[in-house]
Scaffold this active site. Structure first.
Site, PDB file in Angstrom:
ATOM      1  N   GLU A  40       6.689  -0.134  -6.276  1.00 26.71           N
ATOM      2  CA  GLU A  40       5.524   0.606  -5.798  1.00 26.71           C
ATOM      3  C   GLU A  40       4.268   0.252  -6.604  1.00 26.71           C
ATOM      4  O   GLU A  40       4.307   0.151  -7.824  1.00 26.71           O
ATOM      5  CB  GLU A  40       5.815   2.108  -5.931  1.00 26.71           C
ATOM      6  CG  GLU A  40       4.671   3.028  -5.559  1.00 26.71           C
ATOM      7  CD  GLU A  40       4.998   4.494  -5.815  1.00 26.71           C
ATOM      8  OE1 GLU A  40       4.215   5.355  -5.370  1.00 26.71           O
ATOM      9  OE2 GLU A  40       6.028   4.782  -6.460  1.00 26.71           O
ATOM     10  N   LYS A 108       1.651   5.306   1.977  1.00 27.18           N
ATOM     11  CA  LYS A 108       2.546   6.392   1.565  1.00 27.18           C
ATOM     12  C   LYS A 108       2.108   7.717   2.195  1.00 27.18           C
ATOM     13  O   LYS A 108       0.964   8.147   2.039  1.00 27.18           O
ATOM     14  CB  LYS A 108       2.532   6.490   0.043  1.00 27.18           C
ATOM     15  CG  LYS A 108       3.592   7.414  -0.553  1.00 27.18           C
ATOM     16  CD  LYS A 108       3.526   7.338  -2.083  1.00 27.18           C
ATOM     17  CE  LYS A 108       4.624   8.132  -2.760  1.00 27.18           C
ATOM     18  NZ  LYS A 108       4.525   8.019  -4.244  1.00 27.18           N
ATOM     19  N   CYS A 140       8.815   5.366  -2.555  1.00 24.03           N
ATOM     20  CA  CYS A 140       9.210   6.305  -3.592  1.00 24.03           C
ATOM     21  C   CYS A 140       9.508   7.712  -3.059  1.00 24.03           C
ATOM     22  O   CYS A 140      10.513   7.912  -2.387  1.00 24.03           O
ATOM     23  CB  CYS A 140       8.139   6.320  -4.683  1.00 24.03           C
ATOM     24  SG  CYS A 140       8.698   6.986  -6.287  1.00 24.03           S
TER      25      CYS A 140
END
Length: 270
Positions: A40, A108, A140
């Site tokens: 990430e 995200k 994540c």
């Protein structure tokens, strides 16, 4: 298909040392590698609210373009995270870069505490075709919500790619959940996690590849390194021969499905 996990550290709030690490991994990769998956925001680390405006770049920015040139030179695709600037907003973004350019871009959607106040959440759970395979990307904290992976599977995804920067003491959480996300959606899951330290955080590593039946095919420890893994996409359909969780579920997702450009689709978050 040969996939490489690139478990590397990042420096937070800067670009050049992170770019150098990414380019070195691409340069050293075996010529038979199809895809390298990085952690990430590995090109900028985790910038603070004060730093993000200085390091975030558009997808056409110099940093991502340098990675694209390396991809084109080697004929290898990569999944890499960066801090994206667009129209006055900043996003925690991951792209799938092929020699032809950006094959898929995902922002995200579920922000961890340290993302809040730095990044704007994305609004689309997207999939696209790469090498004839429908793939989806999560980042994540996203994998802690079962609906996110299910939204990708509902669009036909066979391969789930996860860029991660999960830290202690939460390593066991993602190590368990990535197995569940693969198994409950009957997809391959490839998760590359950050390692090393940054600020007061120690990152957990433990990058992993999981089969559609939940079998851990390959896993890394906590140290920096790369790992090559061969996966057979025929296992996706084989896993769905006797039962299909997606087909047999009785409560579908209510989010709206839309078609983006070309072969890309998305479920829109209300």
């Amino acid at each position: 298909m040969k996939v490489q996990l690139a478990q590397i550290p990042s420096d937070d709030g800067v670009t050049l040392p992170n770019l150098a690490r990414v380019l070195a991994v691409i340069e050293a990769a075996d010529a038979s590698t199809d895809l390298i998956v990085f952690p990430e925001t590995c090109l900028m680390g985790f910038p603070s609210a004060d730093e993000v405006g200085q390091v975030a770049e558009a997808e056409s920015g110099l940093t991502l373009q340098a990675v694209l040139r390396a991809v084109q030179a080697r004929g290898i695709s990569v999944v890499v995270g960066f801090a994206e600037a667009d129209a006055g907003h900043y996003y925690n973004t991951t792209v799938l870069l092929s020699p032809d350019g950006i094959a898929l871009k995902y922002r995200k959607t579920h922000l961890w505490a340290s993302d809040v106040g730095v990044f704007t959440p994305g609004q689309q759970l997207v999939t696209g075709l790469w090498k004839g395979i429908r793939v989806g990307i999560l980042i994540c904290f996203d994998i802690e919500f079962p609906e996110n992976a299910r939204a990708l599977a509902q669009q036909g995804a066979e391969l789930l790619l996860v860029t991660n920067a999960n830290m202690d003491p939460f390593g066991p959480v993602h190590r368990a959940l990535i197995v569940a996300r693969a198994m409950e959606n009957q997809v391959f899951a490839v998760m590359a996690n950050r390692c090393g330290s940054g600020g007061d955080l120690t990152f957990a590593g433990e990058s992993v590849v999981v089969s559609p039946t939940g079998r851990v095919i390959a896993a890394m420890g906590r140290d920096e390194g790369t790992l090559n893994v061969d996966i057979d996409l025929a296992e996706v359909q084989a896993s769905r021969t006797d039962y299909s969780y997606l087909a047999q579920r009785r409560i579908p997702l209510a989010a709206e499905l839309t078609r983006l450009t070309g072969t890309q689709t998305a479920l829109l978050i209300p």
